[in-house]
Design a protein around this motif. Structure first.
Motif, short mmCIF file in Angstrom:
data_model
loop_
_atom_site.label_atom_id
_atom_site.label_comp_id
_atom_site.label_asym_id
_atom_site.label_seq_id
_atom_site.Cartn_x
_atom_site.Cartn_y
_atom_site.Cartn_z
N ARG A 66 0.83 -1.21 0.00
CA ARG A 66 0.00 0.00 0.00
C ARG A 66 0.86 1.26 0.00
NH1 ARG A 66 -1.23 3.10 4.03
NH2 ARG A 66 -0.86 1.53 5.63
N VAL A 67 1.84 1.32 0.89
CA VAL A 67 2.67 2.51 1.01
C VAL A 67 3.53 2.71 -0.24
CG1 VAL A 67 4.57 3.55 2.30
CG2 VAL A 67 2.66 2.51 3.53
N SER A 69 2.86 1.75 -3.22
CA SER A 69 1.96 2.13 -4.32
C SER A 69 1.59 3.61 -4.25
CB SER A 69 0.69 1.29 -4.30
OG SER A 69 1.00 -0.05 -4.60
N GLU A 70 1.61 4.17 -3.07
CA GLU A 70 1.28 5.59 -2.89
C GLU A 70 2.44 6.50 -3.30
OE1 GLU A 70 0.27 5.74 1.24
OE2 GLU A 70 -1.70 4.84 0.93
N ARG A 71 3.61 5.96 -3.47
CA ARG A 71 4.79 6.75 -3.83
C ARG A 71 4.73 7.10 -5.32
NH1 ARG A 71 8.69 9.81 -1.47
NH2 ARG A 71 10.36 10.04 -2.98
N GLU A 163 4.31 1.05 8.77
CA GLU A 163 4.01 2.04 7.74
C GLU A 163 5.15 3.05 7.61
OE1 GLU A 163 0.62 5.35 6.62
OE2 GLU A 163 0.04 3.58 7.77
N LYS A 167 7.55 3.71 4.33
CA LYS A 167 7.77 5.05 3.76
C LYS A 167 9.26 5.33 3.62
CE LYS A 167 3.49 7.17 5.39
NZ LYS A 167 2.86 8.09 6.35
#
Length: 193
Positions: A66-67, A69-71, A163, A167
């Motif tokens: 998830r993290v 993919s957010e980058r 999380e 990051k």
């Protein structure tokens, strides 16, 4: 002591409760901007008599997907774990598995610690991982990341810690494009993280 000194001391204690050593991270090569990385759910931790370890690898893997993919400039795809949750998956096996699925990069790792103590517990919440970003082409570890964190204040859950770790990894593994130009100079503006 004055009220201000009490407030400063309380703030220092709160911050010290979350303080840990810096992560051990080595970056040899980065994933090109726009690249895709496959993430295999991590191996569950094996801390004796800690029931929280069961399923910790799947939890950590999903948080990392998830993290990542957010980058911006990075795509992450979850792959099913080809071995049991508590069985070791070697880096060579992870590379071969990702190659069969058609990916150029794969993340393999282990949860080293995962404990939920709760807000009123004596012991701290903890999380720790060891992760490798691997090139499928040659099996080389492009990035290695190891980190262990304890929350002495009970305000940070193991999932929150994972999380933050994801990051940190995301910031380290993707190449940032240098497209922004002002005047005659190239200006590098990181996209945050």
């Amino acid at each position: 002591m004055t009220m201000r000194i009490h407030a400063l001391l309380a703030t220092m204690v709160l911050l010290a409760g979350c303080a840990t050593a810096d992560p051990d991270i080595t970056v040899l090569h980065r994933i090109p901007h726009g690249g895709t990385v496959a993430v295999v759910p991590f191996q569950d931790c094996a801390v004796a008599s800690d029931a929280d370890c069961a399923g910790s690898g799947a939890t950590a893997g999903s948080i990392f997907v998830r993290v990542l993919s957010e980058r911006p400039g990075l795509h992450a795809v979850a792959l099913p774990r080809p071995v049991g949750a508590d069985a070791q998956l070697t880096d060579a096996a992870a590379v071969a598995y990702a190659a069969k699925k058609g990916y150029r990069y794969v993340i393999n790792g282990e949860v080293q610690d995962y404990h939920r103590a709760g807000h009123l517990a004596i012991h701290a919440d903890r999380a720790g991982v060891a992760v490798r970003v691997l090139s499928v082409k040659n099996g080389q570890a492009l990035t290695t990341y190891t980190y262990q964190e304890d929350s002495k204040t009970h305000f940070t859950s193991p999932d929150d810690m994972l999380e933050d770790m994801a990051k940190q990894l995301a910031t380290s593994i993707v190449v940032e494009p240098k497209r922004q130009k002002q005047g005659d100079f190239m200006i590098y503006k990181p996209s945050g993280g």
